[in-house]
Write an enzyme that holds these catalytic residues in place. Structure first.
Site, PDB file in Angstrom:
ATOM      1  N   CYS A 100       0.869  -1.178   0.000  1.00  0.00           N
ATOM      2  CA  CYS A 100       0.000   0.000   0.000  1.00  0.00           C
ATOM      3  C   CYS A 100       0.904   1.226   0.000  1.00  0.00           C
ATOM      4  O   CYS A 100       2.101   1.115   0.233  1.00  0.00           O
ATOM      5  CB  CYS A 100      -0.857   0.045   1.252  1.00  0.00           C
ATOM      6  SG  CYS A 100      -1.883  -1.408   1.471  1.00  0.00           S
ATOM      7  N   ARG A 117       1.601   1.653  -5.902  1.00  0.00           N
ATOM      8  CA  ARG A 117       1.673   0.680  -4.818  1.00  0.00           C
ATOM      9  C   ARG A 117       0.303   0.102  -4.456  1.00  0.00           C
ATOM     10  O   ARG A 117       0.201  -0.823  -3.653  1.00  0.00           O
ATOM     11  CB  ARG A 117       2.273   1.324  -3.567  1.00  0.00           C
ATOM     12  CG  ARG A 117       3.677   1.864  -3.759  1.00  0.00           C
ATOM     13  CD  ARG A 117       4.191   2.444  -2.478  1.00  0.00           C
ATOM     14  NE  ARG A 117       4.286   1.441  -1.445  1.00  0.00           N
ATOM     15  CZ  ARG A 117       5.283   0.585  -1.296  1.00  0.00           C
ATOM     16  NH1 ARG A 117       6.303   0.621  -2.120  1.00  0.00           N
ATOM     17  NH2 ARG A 117       5.285  -0.305  -0.326  1.00  0.00           N
ATOM     18  N   TRP A 161      -3.895  -1.426  -1.310  1.00  0.00           N
ATOM     19  CA  TRP A 161      -3.886  -2.647  -2.135  1.00  0.00           C
ATOM     20  C   TRP A 161      -4.371  -3.728  -1.195  1.00  0.00           C
ATOM     21  O   TRP A 161      -3.649  -4.164  -0.297  1.00  0.00           O
ATOM     22  CB  TRP A 161      -2.460  -2.906  -2.619  1.00  0.00           C
ATOM     23  CG  TRP A 161      -2.301  -4.169  -3.383  1.00  0.00           C
ATOM     24  CD1 TRP A 161      -1.781  -5.353  -2.942  1.00  0.00           C
ATOM     25  CD2 TRP A 161      -2.631  -4.396  -4.762  1.00  0.00           C
ATOM     26  NE1 TRP A 161      -1.776  -6.277  -3.948  1.00  0.00           N
ATOM     27  CE2 TRP A 161      -2.292  -5.724  -5.068  1.00  0.00           C
ATOM     28  CE3 TRP A 161      -3.189  -3.586  -5.756  1.00  0.00           C
ATOM     29  CZ2 TRP A 161      -2.487  -6.280  -6.338  1.00  0.00           C
ATOM     30  CZ3 TRP A 161      -3.378  -4.144  -7.021  1.00  0.00           C
ATOM     31  CH2 TRP A 161      -3.025  -5.464  -7.289  1.00  0.00           C
ATOM     32  N   ASN A 212       0.600  -0.482   6.209  1.00  0.00           N
ATOM     33  CA  ASN A 212       0.979  -1.250   5.026  1.00  0.00           C
ATOM     34  C   ASN A 212       1.594  -2.534   5.533  1.00  0.00           C
ATOM     35  O   ASN A 212       2.585  -2.492   6.261  1.00  0.00           O
ATOM     36  CB  ASN A 212       2.001  -0.444   4.209  1.00  0.00           C
ATOM     37  CG  ASN A 212       2.601  -1.240   3.069  1.00  0.00           C
ATOM     38  OD1 ASN A 212       2.004  -2.195   2.606  1.00  0.00           O
ATOM     39  ND2 ASN A 212       3.775  -0.839   2.621  1.00  0.00           N
ATOM     40  N   GLY A 213       1.001  -3.667   5.208  1.00  0.00           N
ATOM     41  CA  GLY A 213       1.549  -4.939   5.691  1.00  0.00           C
ATOM     42  C   GLY A 213       0.437  -5.880   6.089  1.00  0.00           C
ATOM     43  O   GLY A 213      -0.715  -5.703   5.692  1.00  0.00           O
ATOM     44  N   GLU A 230       7.934 -20.636 -19.514  1.00  0.00           N
ATOM     45  CA  GLU A 230       7.847 -19.276 -18.977  1.00  0.00           C
ATOM     46  C   GLU A 230       9.017 -18.422 -19.477  1.00  0.00           C
ATOM     47  O   GLU A 230       8.851 -17.246 -19.804  1.00  0.00           O
ATOM     48  CB  GLU A 230       7.786 -19.336 -17.432  1.00  0.00           C
ATOM     49  CG  GLU A 230       7.759 -18.003 -16.722  1.00  0.00           C
ATOM     50  CD  GLU A 230       6.619 -17.066 -17.126  1.00  0.00           C
ATOM     51  OE1 GLU A 230       5.709 -17.485 -17.861  1.00  0.00           O
ATOM     52  OE2 GLU A 230       6.680 -15.894 -16.731  1.00  0.00           O
ATOM     53  N   LYS A 258       8.628 -14.942 -21.633  1.00  0.00           N
ATOM     54  CA  LYS A 258       9.253 -13.667 -21.243  1.00  0.00           C
ATOM     55  C   LYS A 258      10.065 -13.121 -22.413  1.00  0.00           C
ATOM     56  O   LYS A 258      10.001 -11.944 -22.732  1.00  0.00           O
ATOM     57  CB  LYS A 258      10.189 -13.828 -20.028  1.00  0.00           C
ATOM     58  CG  LYS A 258       9.546 -14.065 -18.688  1.00  0.00           C
ATOM     59  CD  LYS A 258       8.782 -12.899 -18.131  1.00  0.00           C
ATOM     60  CE  LYS A 258       7.360 -12.860 -18.557  1.00  0.00           C
ATOM     61  NZ  LYS A 258       6.369 -13.636 -17.883  1.00  0.00           N
ATOM     62  N   GLU A 263       7.735 -11.849 -25.364  1.00  0.00           N
ATOM     63  CA  GLU A 263       6.842 -10.705 -25.138  1.00  0.00           C
ATOM     64  C   GLU A 263       7.585  -9.387 -24.939  1.00  0.00           C
ATOM     65  O   GLU A 263       7.051  -8.344 -25.283  1.00  0.00           O
ATOM     66  CB  GLU A 263       5.810 -10.967 -24.043  1.00  0.00           C
ATOM     67  CG  GLU A 263       6.287 -10.983 -22.618  1.00  0.00           C
ATOM     68  CD  GLU A 263       5.131 -11.208 -21.628  1.00  0.00           C
ATOM     69  OE1 GLU A 263       5.380 -11.792 -20.584  1.00  0.00           O
ATOM     70  OE2 GLU A 263       3.988 -10.773 -21.904  1.00  0.00           O
ATOM     71  N   HIS A 288      13.227 -34.549 -32.668  1.00  0.00           N
ATOM     72  CA  HIS A 288      12.048 -34.904 -33.455  1.00  0.00           C
ATOM     73  C   HIS A 288      11.592 -33.751 -34.352  1.00  0.00           C
ATOM     74  O   HIS A 288      10.440 -33.722 -34.782  1.00  0.00           O
ATOM     75  CB  HIS A 288      10.910 -35.350 -32.533  1.00  0.00           C
ATOM     76  CG  HIS A 288      11.230 -36.601 -31.773  1.00  0.00           C
ATOM     77  ND1 HIS A 288      11.323 -37.838 -32.373  1.00  0.00           N
ATOM     78  CD2 HIS A 288      11.537 -36.793 -30.469  1.00  0.00           C
ATOM     79  CE1 HIS A 288      11.642 -38.745 -31.466  1.00  0.00           C
ATOM     80  NE2 HIS A 288      11.791 -38.137 -30.285  1.00  0.00           N
ATOM     81  N   LYS A 321      -2.025  -5.440 -19.663  1.00  0.00           N
ATOM     82  CA  LYS A 321      -1.747  -6.090 -18.381  1.00  0.00           C
ATOM     83  C   LYS A 321      -2.858  -7.054 -17.998  1.00  0.00           C
ATOM     84  O   LYS A 321      -2.612  -8.137 -17.495  1.00  0.00           O
ATOM     85  CB  LYS A 321      -1.566  -5.019 -17.289  1.00  0.00           C
ATOM     86  CG  LYS A 321      -1.172  -5.579 -15.929  1.00  0.00           C
ATOM     87  CD  LYS A 321       0.188  -6.244 -15.966  1.00  0.00           C
ATOM     88  CE  LYS A 321       0.525  -6.991 -14.712  1.00  0.00           C
ATOM     89  NZ  LYS A 321       1.572  -8.015 -14.919  1.00  0.00           N
TER      90      LYS A 321
HETATM   91  O1  M6R Z   1      -3.857 -11.674 -14.754  1.00  0.00           O
HETATM   92  P1  M6R Z   1      -3.621 -13.059 -15.228  1.00  0.00           P
HETATM   93  O2  M6R Z   1      -2.626 -13.806 -14.396  1.00  0.00           O
HETATM   94  O3  M6R Z   1      -4.896 -13.856 -15.345  1.00  0.00           O
HETATM   95  O4  M6R Z   1      -3.026 -12.915 -16.667  1.00  0.00           O
HETATM   96  C1  M6R Z   1      -2.766 -14.024 -17.456  1.00  0.00           C
HETATM   97  C2  M6R Z   1      -1.907 -13.670 -18.636  1.00  0.00           C
HETATM   98  O5  M6R Z   1      -2.556 -12.728 -19.446  1.00  0.00           O
HETATM   99  C3  M6R Z   1      -0.552 -13.108 -18.216  1.00  0.00           C
HETATM  100  O6  M6R Z   1       0.133 -14.008 -17.384  1.00  0.00           O
HETATM  101  C4  M6R Z   1       0.327 -12.810 -19.443  1.00  0.00           C
HETATM  102  O7  M6R Z   1       0.656 -13.994 -20.078  1.00  0.00           O
HETATM  103  C5  M6R Z   1       1.566 -12.021 -19.038  1.00  0.00           C
HETATM  104  N1  M6R Z   1       1.737 -10.897 -19.885  1.00  0.00           N
HETATM  105  C6  M6R Z   1       2.810 -12.814 -19.108  1.00  0.00           C
HETATM  106  O8  M6R Z   1       3.939 -12.096 -18.767  1.00  0.00           O
END
Ligand code: M6R
Length: 614
Positions: free
Chosen positions: A2, A28, A75, A101-102, A485, A489, A492, A508, A609
């Site tokens: 927060c 935050r 938050w 905050n905590g 993963e 990263k 993207e 394969h 996001k």
């Molecule tokens: O908010 P969410 O965890 O449901 O989002 C899922 C995906 O959209 C999210 O993880 C996306 O793949 C990210 N941009 C990955 O870095």
């Protein structure tokens, strides 16, 4: 996480001033906000659900009010976002106001006692116990400073708190453990905040409070002691950064800041959920142990990074519980007429709690009679509200579109939940559960060690950003889940094509693409599969591909003669926990390559996001 801001001094319209400062802390938290102003006439409080703008719009005559001010942007962790749950919280008589905050770990026990003593609670938060505790101590001690100290001695958990009162309207009492708090020193006035950018327009003289510090802040000065009143000497320093750099904690991007926050978020996610004996507890859990044992099918459903966390969860659950677990991408699950019934537990993972596909999958699972458990970061989000049970990941707001700290806290939550089921089933001895817990508790420090020295990854990133036309990420078992993963990263944020493969699949098909200029990141953190990975590395080098190995410390099989770069991570006794550590060099690799290529790291093209459309 927060945001906290405060001011003591003679300025006019100090409410407005503090809310302007608080604006800089909205990153935050932004689900509700509130302000308290203390004068000799009493304490006035205003709180509003939603962003800070809602509060500012509702200020009325408070907009021009002056006095000693504390303000908060929330938050949510305990209690959904609402006017009542917003901070500041007040005592029964409205004479003391507090922001926090905590997390107060022992709030249930404290609340029970306070309720029995006749205190009236107005919110569902853990925080409110603090202000009633102070009130109760004040009734006995008749002194605010002693009352705050005495109350804090009864609290376990993490906190940064600020308190104002009608009893001493020209004073803010502040204290911190685990959550951040800084003091801004002015001339005949003083400021405080969760983070430096909030106060930079007014002063550049800063003291960073440390764990256990207690501050009495008046216009005339700051007195720092520990909780037992022993004086403490903290050096003041001059801030030389510009405001934009400061908002990111001095990091060039939120992504790097969030990567570096990971050890803390893991600690936050573990806090209050493991006992001193190393057993798992979920204090607010409503799903009965009997119900947990009754499921004959477990689904894990999520999108993107959260899905990759689910892949790790599947392996861990199957390893630990010897029960079949299916993991599915939410957009597939919802249209696949899944075999779900009342004996199914559907685990839904989402950082935002608002992803349209994941929310629809949750509804589909519920409609078919499943019990749903959400692993979610945003309190009060749609998925958190609609699931039968929620386990929160305490990652705090994740600003960068590319998910990092949410992922590691999702992993921690899955590990905890798997161990919790195993405990209920008596599948594992107490000692074994305790050994997993011990390993989990050691991870934040190990990860901090990796983050303290990123030179090796920066060096290879610099070379690859110019030479690598595409990336493969290879791993076996859990290393494959981490590879997925790592590849996400990379693509993207760097916009370089990256694909993950189970390492055994290389021969394969994908091997046809390996040639100079193609980078293959080979993960080899799973001891049982290590020798097989060595063969895959050789296959890559034989085709003159660039090989980057991710290995555990003290690795004997791979070095700079056999591969182009070796990225080392600390080991854990239980290899199943390695994904939390192994992902870090991959996050950094993607970050430094994207940075070198000058990409829009925090907001990559075409992405959002929170994906709230199908
Ligand atoms: O908010 P969410 O965890 O449901 O989002 C899922 C995906 O959209 C999210 O993880 C996306 O793949 C990210 N941009 C990955 O870095």
């Amino acid at each position: 996480m927060c945001g906290i801001a405060g001011y003591v001094g003679p300025r006019k319209e100090s409410v407005r001033l503090v809310l302007d400062n608080l604006k800089r802390l909205e990153y935050r938290g932004y689900d509700s906000a509130g302000v308290a102003v203390a004068t000799s006439a009493g304490v006035r409080v205003l709180k509003k659900e939603g962003k800070l703008g809602n509060l500012v719009g509702a200020l009325g005559d408070l907009a021009t009010a002056s006095g000693t001010v504390i303000a908060h942007t929330r938050w949510a962790t305990h209690g959904r976002p609402s006017d009542q749950n917003a901070h500041p919280h007040t005592d029964c008589d409205g004479k003391i106001a507090l922001i926090h905050n905590g997390i107060v770990e022992n709030y249930l026990e404290l609340k029970e006692k306070l309720l029995a003593d006749g205190h009236k609670f107005a919110s569902d938060t853990d925080t409110e116990v603090l202000v009633h505790l102070i009130e109760s101590e004040y009734r006995v001690l008749g002194d605010m400073e002693q009352a705050v100290r005495s109350a804090l001695r009864k609290v376990t958990g993490a906190y940064a708190i600020c308190v104002v009162s009608e009893y001493e309207p020209g004073t803010i009492y502040a204290a911190k453990t685990a959550s951040p708090l800084i003091l801004g020193l002015g001339d005949g006035e003083n400021f405080l905040a969760s983070d430096i950018p909030a106060i930079m327009r007014h002063t550049r003289r800063v003291i960073v409070m440390e764990d256990g510090d207690f501050a009495k802040i008046t216009a005339g000065g700051v007195i720092l002691t520990d909780l037992e009143s022993r004086p403490i000497d903290r050096k003041e320093f001059a801030v030389t950064w510009d405001v934009h750099t400061a908002e990111k904690g001095g990091y060039p991007h939120f992504m790097l800041k969030e990567i570096h926050e990971q050890p803390k978020t893991i600690r936050d996610t573990l806090r209050g959920r493991v006992t001193d004996e190393g057993q798992i507890v979920f204090p607010d859990f409503r799903l009965s142990p009997a119900r947990l044992l009754d499921f004959n099918r477990i689904f894990i459903v999520a999108c993107g990074t959260a899905y990759h966390a689910g892949m790790v969860g599947k392996s861990f659950f199957e390893h630990l519980l010897r029960r079949p677990v299916e993991v599915q991408v939410a957009s597939e699950f919802r249209y696949s007429d899944p075999l779900v019934d009342s004996k199914t537990l559907a685990i839904i993972i989402s950082q935002s709690g608002e992803t349209a596909d994941t929310l629809a999958a949750l509804r589909e699972a519920k409609a078919k009679g499943a019990t749903t458990l959400a692993i979610v970061n945003v309190v009060g989000s749609s998925i958190a509200r609609e699931a039968d049970e929620v386990l929160y990941t305490y990652a705090g707001p994740e600003i960068c579109v590319a998910s990092t700290k949410a992922y590691v806290t999702q992993l921690v939550s899955l590990y905890l939940f798997g161990l919790y089921i195993a405990q209920q089933e008596n599948k594992l001895s107490k000692d074994i559960v305790a050994s997993y817990v011990e390993d989990l508790l050691a991870i934040p420090d190990k990860m901090a060690g990796v983050l303290a020295d990123t030179k090796a990854v920066e060096k290879i990133a610099l070379r690859l950003s110019n030479t690598s036309s595409c990336f493969f990420f290879l791993g076996r078992g859990l290393d494959f889940a981490v590879s997925m993963e790592g590849a996400l990263k990379m693509k993207e944020i760097s916009y370089i094509h990256a694909e993950a493969y189970p390492a055994g699949e290389l021969k394969h098909g994908p091997l046809a693409l390996v040639e100079p200029g193609v980078t293959v990141v080979c993960l080899a953190t799973q001891s049982a599969l290590y020798d097989k990975m060595l063969s895959n590395v050789k296959e890559v080098k034989a085709r003159e591909g660039i090989a980057v190995a991710v290995v555990k410390e003290n690795d004997q099989g791979l070095d700079e003669r056999s591969v182009d770069a070796v990225l080392t991570v600390p080991s854990t006794r239980h290899d199943v926990l390695m994904p939390i550590l192994a992902i870090v060099p991959l996050q950094l690799l993607a970050y430094y390559i994207a940075s070198d290529l000058g990409r829009e790291i925090d907001q990559p093209r075409n992405l959002a996001k929170s994906v709230t459309v199908e």
